[in-house]
Design a protein around this motif. Structure first.
Motif, short mmCIF file in Angstrom:
data_model
loop_
_atom_site.label_atom_id
_atom_site.label_comp_id
_atom_site.label_asym_id
_atom_site.label_seq_id
_atom_site.Cartn_x
_atom_site.Cartn_y
_atom_site.Cartn_z
N PHE A 121 0.71 -1.10 -0.04
CA PHE A 121 -0.09 0.08 -0.04
C PHE A 121 0.90 1.07 -0.12
N SER A 122 1.96 1.31 0.55
CA SER A 122 3.04 2.37 0.53
C SER A 122 3.39 2.60 -0.88
N PHE A 123 3.42 1.56 -1.92
CA PHE A 123 3.78 1.74 -3.07
C PHE A 123 2.83 2.37 -3.74
N GLY A 124 1.54 1.94 -3.58
CA GLY A 124 0.34 2.52 -4.04
C GLY A 124 0.04 4.00 -3.79
N TYR A 125 0.41 4.44 -2.58
CA TYR A 125 0.47 5.64 -2.21
C TYR A 125 1.39 6.53 -3.09
N ALA A 126 2.58 6.06 -3.18
CA ALA A 126 3.66 6.62 -3.86
C ALA A 126 3.20 7.03 -5.33
#
Length: 87
Positions: free
Chosen positions: A33-38
């Motif tokens: 989800f951090s990669f999705g946020y980025a």
């Protein structure tokens, strides 16, 4: 945790090992989800740099907020699992 003597790869024979597996899965979800946020942040930045209408940004901004809330929830769950491992 992985260097603890109780840790064995792919073995969930007690509560501590099962909680460690859950904790590791939570961390993997956090990374996902951090990669999705980025990715959403990059899209918003690209749209704003092109000076496009604000309506285009609203969808991606809402997605960013959702990913942020998910990450906070996963982090709290990981802390609770870690607390359960110490008892």
């Amino acid at each position: 945790m992985l260097f603890d003597t109780r840790f064995e790869f792919f073995q969930c024979h007690d509560r501590w090992s099962a909680l460690l597996l859950v904790k590791q899965l939570l961390f993997l979800a956090l990374i996902f989800f951090s990669f999705g946020y980025a990715r959403m942040f990059h899209r918003v930045d690209t749209i704003l740099s092109k000076k496009e209408p604000a309506e285009d940004v609203a969808v991606f901004h809402n997605q960013m907020l959702m990913f942020g809330r998910i990450n906070v929830g996963l982090a709290i769950a990981a802390l609770l699992v870690a607390a359960g491992m110490n008892s």
